[in-house]
Motif scaffolding. Structure first.
Motif, PDB file in Angstrom:
ATOM      1  N   SER A 174     -26.205 -42.424   8.348  1.00  0.00           N
ATOM      2  CA  SER A 174     -25.774 -41.270   9.126  1.00  0.00           C
ATOM      3  C   SER A 174     -25.187 -41.752  10.443  1.00  0.00           C
ATOM      4  O   SER A 174     -25.505 -42.844  10.904  1.00  0.00           O
ATOM      5  CB  SER A 174     -26.961 -40.343   9.399  1.00  0.00           C
ATOM      6  OG  SER A 174     -27.856 -40.964  10.313  1.00  0.00           O
ATOM      7  N   GLY A 175     -24.357 -40.957  11.064  1.00  0.00           N
ATOM      8  CA  GLY A 175     -23.728 -41.325  12.323  1.00  0.00           C
ATOM      9  C   GLY A 175     -24.503 -40.869  13.540  1.00  0.00           C
ATOM     10  O   GLY A 175     -23.951 -40.747  14.617  1.00  0.00           O
ATOM     11  N   LEU A 176     -25.787 -40.628  13.405  1.00  0.00           N
ATOM     12  CA  LEU A 176     -26.608 -40.155  14.515  1.00  0.00           C
ATOM     13  C   LEU A 176     -26.890 -41.284  15.496  1.00  0.00           C
ATOM     14  O   LEU A 176     -26.732 -42.464  15.177  1.00  0.00           O
ATOM     15  CB  LEU A 176     -27.928 -39.601  13.978  1.00  0.00           C
ATOM     16  CG  LEU A 176     -27.811 -38.475  12.950  1.00  0.00           C
ATOM     17  CD1 LEU A 176     -29.175 -38.124  12.387  1.00  0.00           C
ATOM     18  CD2 LEU A 176     -27.157 -37.269  13.582  1.00  0.00           C
ATOM     19  N   ALA A 177     -27.350 -40.927  16.704  1.00  0.00           N
ATOM     20  CA  ALA A 177     -27.688 -41.933  17.712  1.00  0.00           C
ATOM     21  C   ALA A 177     -28.723 -42.919  17.163  1.00  0.00           C
ATOM     22  O   ALA A 177     -28.653 -44.111  17.420  1.00  0.00           O
ATOM     23  CB  ALA A 177     -28.215 -41.250  18.967  1.00  0.00           C
ATOM     24  N   GLU A 178     -29.705 -42.423  16.411  1.00  0.00           N
ATOM     25  CA  GLU A 178     -30.648 -43.284  15.697  1.00  0.00           C
ATOM     26  C   GLU A 178     -30.339 -43.116  14.215  1.00  0.00           C
ATOM     27  O   GLU A 178     -30.860 -42.219  13.565  1.00  0.00           O
ATOM     28  CB  GLU A 178     -32.097 -42.899  16.003  1.00  0.00           C
ATOM     29  CG  GLU A 178     -32.537 -43.350  17.373  1.00  0.00           C
ATOM     30  CD  GLU A 178     -34.029 -43.527  17.472  1.00  0.00           C
ATOM     31  OE1 GLU A 178     -34.702 -43.715  16.447  1.00  0.00           O
ATOM     32  OE2 GLU A 178     -34.517 -43.476  18.603  1.00  0.00           O
ATOM     33  N   PRO A 179     -29.458 -43.961  13.691  1.00  0.00           N
ATOM     34  CA  PRO A 179     -28.980 -43.747  12.326  1.00  0.00           C
ATOM     35  C   PRO A 179     -30.079 -43.881  11.270  1.00  0.00           C
ATOM     36  O   PRO A 179     -30.950 -44.728  11.372  1.00  0.00           O
ATOM     37  CB  PRO A 179     -27.922 -44.830  12.134  1.00  0.00           C
ATOM     38  CG  PRO A 179     -28.112 -45.798  13.230  1.00  0.00           C
ATOM     39  CD  PRO A 179     -28.866 -45.129  14.314  1.00  0.00           C
ATOM     40  N   ALA A 180     -30.006 -43.002  10.284  1.00  0.00           N
ATOM     41  CA  ALA A 180     -30.859 -43.101   9.102  1.00  0.00           C
ATOM     42  C   ALA A 180     -30.016 -43.739   8.004  1.00  0.00           C
ATOM     43  O   ALA A 180     -28.822 -43.481   7.899  1.00  0.00           O
ATOM     44  CB  ALA A 180     -31.344 -41.728   8.666  1.00  0.00           C
ATOM     45  N   LEU A 181     -30.632 -44.588   7.204  1.00  0.00           N
ATOM     46  CA  LEU A 181     -29.929 -45.229   6.106  1.00  0.00           C
ATOM     47  C   LEU A 181     -30.058 -44.363   4.860  1.00  0.00           C
ATOM     48  O   LEU A 181     -31.116 -43.770   4.618  1.00  0.00           O
ATOM     49  CB  LEU A 181     -30.504 -46.620   5.843  1.00  0.00           C
ATOM     50  CG  LEU A 181     -30.111 -47.685   6.866  1.00  0.00           C
ATOM     51  CD1 LEU A 181     -30.743 -47.438   8.210  1.00  0.00           C
ATOM     52  CD2 LEU A 181     -30.482 -49.042   6.364  1.00  0.00           C
ATOM     53  N   ASN A 182     -29.007 -44.272   4.086  1.00  0.00           N
ATOM     54  CA  ASN A 182     -28.997 -43.465   2.874  1.00  0.00           C
ATOM     55  C   ASN A 182     -29.464 -44.326   1.704  1.00  0.00           C
ATOM     56  O   ASN A 182     -28.691 -45.090   1.146  1.00  0.00           O
ATOM     57  CB  ASN A 182     -27.598 -42.899   2.607  1.00  0.00           C
ATOM     58  CG  ASN A 182     -27.126 -41.998   3.723  1.00  0.00           C
ATOM     59  OD1 ASN A 182     -27.926 -41.305   4.344  1.00  0.00           O
ATOM     60  ND2 ASN A 182     -25.845 -42.015   4.013  1.00  0.00           N
ATOM     61  N   GLY A 183     -30.725 -44.198   1.354  1.00  0.00           N
ATOM     62  CA  GLY A 183     -31.307 -44.950   0.258  1.00  0.00           C
ATOM     63  C   GLY A 183     -31.504 -44.090  -0.966  1.00  0.00           C
ATOM     64  O   GLY A 183     -31.061 -42.938  -1.019  1.00  0.00           O
ATOM     65  N   VAL A 184     -32.158 -44.657  -1.957  1.00  0.00           N
ATOM     66  CA  VAL A 184     -32.447 -43.963  -3.213  1.00  0.00           C
ATOM     67  C   VAL A 184     -33.887 -44.249  -3.594  1.00  0.00           C
ATOM     68  O   VAL A 184     -34.386 -45.361  -3.394  1.00  0.00           O
ATOM     69  CB  VAL A 184     -31.499 -44.435  -4.339  1.00  0.00           C
ATOM     70  CG1 VAL A 184     -31.832 -43.768  -5.667  1.00  0.00           C
ATOM     71  CG2 VAL A 184     -30.046 -44.176  -3.971  1.00  0.00           C
ATOM     72  N   ARG A 185     -34.562 -43.244  -4.165  1.00  0.00           N
ATOM     73  CA  ARG A 185     -35.932 -43.390  -4.650  1.00  0.00           C
ATOM     74  C   ARG A 185     -35.968 -43.022  -6.122  1.00  0.00           C
ATOM     75  O   ARG A 185     -35.353 -42.041  -6.550  1.00  0.00           O
ATOM     76  CB  ARG A 185     -36.875 -42.468  -3.879  1.00  0.00           C
ATOM     77  CG  ARG A 185     -38.311 -42.534  -4.343  1.00  0.00           C
ATOM     78  CD  ARG A 185     -39.187 -41.513  -3.593  1.00  0.00           C
ATOM     79  NE  ARG A 185     -40.497 -41.468  -4.172  1.00  0.00           N
ATOM     80  CZ  ARG A 185     -40.839 -40.790  -5.267  1.00  0.00           C
ATOM     81  NH1 ARG A 185     -39.939 -40.079  -5.912  1.00  0.00           N
ATOM     82  NH2 ARG A 185     -42.059 -40.810  -5.725  1.00  0.00           N
ATOM     83  N   ALA A 228     -31.816 -39.022  -3.703  1.00  0.00           N
ATOM     84  CA  ALA A 228     -31.440 -39.550  -2.393  1.00  0.00           C
ATOM     85  C   ALA A 228     -32.656 -39.538  -1.486  1.00  0.00           C
ATOM     86  O   ALA A 228     -33.499 -38.643  -1.570  1.00  0.00           O
ATOM     87  CB  ALA A 228     -30.323 -38.701  -1.792  1.00  0.00           C
ATOM     88  N   LYS A 229     -32.770 -40.564  -0.642  1.00  0.00           N
ATOM     89  CA  LYS A 229     -33.886 -40.650   0.302  1.00  0.00           C
ATOM     90  C   LYS A 229     -33.365 -41.218   1.615  1.00  0.00           C
ATOM     91  O   LYS A 229     -32.793 -42.304   1.638  1.00  0.00           O
ATOM     92  CB  LYS A 229     -34.993 -41.536  -0.237  1.00  0.00           C
ATOM     93  CG  LYS A 229     -36.149 -41.714   0.741  1.00  0.00           C
ATOM     94  CD  LYS A 229     -37.332 -42.399   0.106  1.00  0.00           C
ATOM     95  CE  LYS A 229     -38.453 -42.698   1.073  1.00  0.00           C
ATOM     96  NZ  LYS A 229     -38.955 -41.585   1.822  1.00  0.00           N
ATOM     97  N   ALA A 230     -33.548 -40.483   2.708  1.00  0.00           N
ATOM     98  CA  ALA A 230     -33.192 -40.979   4.040  1.00  0.00           C
ATOM     99  C   ALA A 230     -34.235 -42.005   4.460  1.00  0.00           C
ATOM    100  O   ALA A 230     -35.440 -41.752   4.375  1.00  0.00           O
ATOM    101  CB  ALA A 230     -33.140 -39.831   5.037  1.00  0.00           C
ATOM    102  N   LEU A 231     -33.773 -43.165   4.876  1.00  0.00           N
ATOM    103  CA  LEU A 231     -34.660 -44.244   5.296  1.00  0.00           C
ATOM    104  C   LEU A 231     -34.555 -44.407   6.806  1.00  0.00           C
ATOM    105  O   LEU A 231     -33.454 -44.556   7.347  1.00  0.00           O
ATOM    106  CB  LEU A 231     -34.274 -45.558   4.615  1.00  0.00           C
ATOM    107  CG  LEU A 231     -34.164 -45.529   3.097  1.00  0.00           C
ATOM    108  CD1 LEU A 231     -33.605 -46.844   2.580  1.00  0.00           C
ATOM    109  CD2 LEU A 231     -35.523 -45.240   2.484  1.00  0.00           C
ATOM    110  N   ALA A 232     -35.693 -44.361   7.486  1.00  0.00           N
ATOM    111  CA  ALA A 232     -35.686 -44.565   8.934  1.00  0.00           C
ATOM    112  C   ALA A 232     -35.177 -45.969   9.231  1.00  0.00           C
ATOM    113  O   ALA A 232     -35.511 -46.920   8.533  1.00  0.00           O
ATOM    114  CB  ALA A 232     -37.095 -44.377   9.493  1.00  0.00           C
TER     115      ALA A 232
END
Length: 132
Positions: free
Chosen positions: A8-19, A47-51
């Protein structure tokens, strides 16, 4: 795969993972062919957002590099994300001075230029300073 597909393009980006719902395995970068551990089909993937936080597992400083995208020296590290996967990324630190295995790291977006000189944001990892 475009960078926007990876994070994501956020200030603290989350990674786009998969579960995988069949075995629970979490992976990055995303791919939609099936689980790389248990072989479950695409219908079992979600889809799973990864911190963008984890621990530094290994690192190396590159002193000679012929590519145009990044100027040496730069440091590459393997970060084991708190959400599971281990990923390789360029670190914000140019050299390994002050880094140690086990350092807490966080994802950040860094302004850069692509091969044509256009402005892009690159995902890198920075050492997380200890909270007081």
């Amino acid at each position: 795969m475009a960078n926007s597909d990876l994070y994501s393009g956020l200030a603290e980006p989350a990674l786009n993972g998969v579960r995988c719902r069949a075995c629970g395995y979490v992976f990055f970068p995303p791919q939609w062919y099936g689980c790389e551990v248990c072989g479950a089909g695409i219908e079992k993937l979600e889809a799973k957002a990864l911190a963008g936080h984890g621990k530094l597992s290994s690192f190396a400083t590159v002193h000679l590099h012929q590519g145009k995208g990044i100027e040496a020296p730069f440091t590459v590290g393997v970060i084991v994300l708190d959400d599971g996967p281990a990923i390789r990324a360029v670190l914000t630190e140019k050299t390994d001075a002050g880094l140690k295995i086990g350092d807490e790291m966080r994802a950040v977006l860094v302004a850069a230029a692509d091969d044509e000189g256009a402005h892009v944001n690159e995902l890198r990892f920075a050492k997380q300073e200890a909270s007081r």
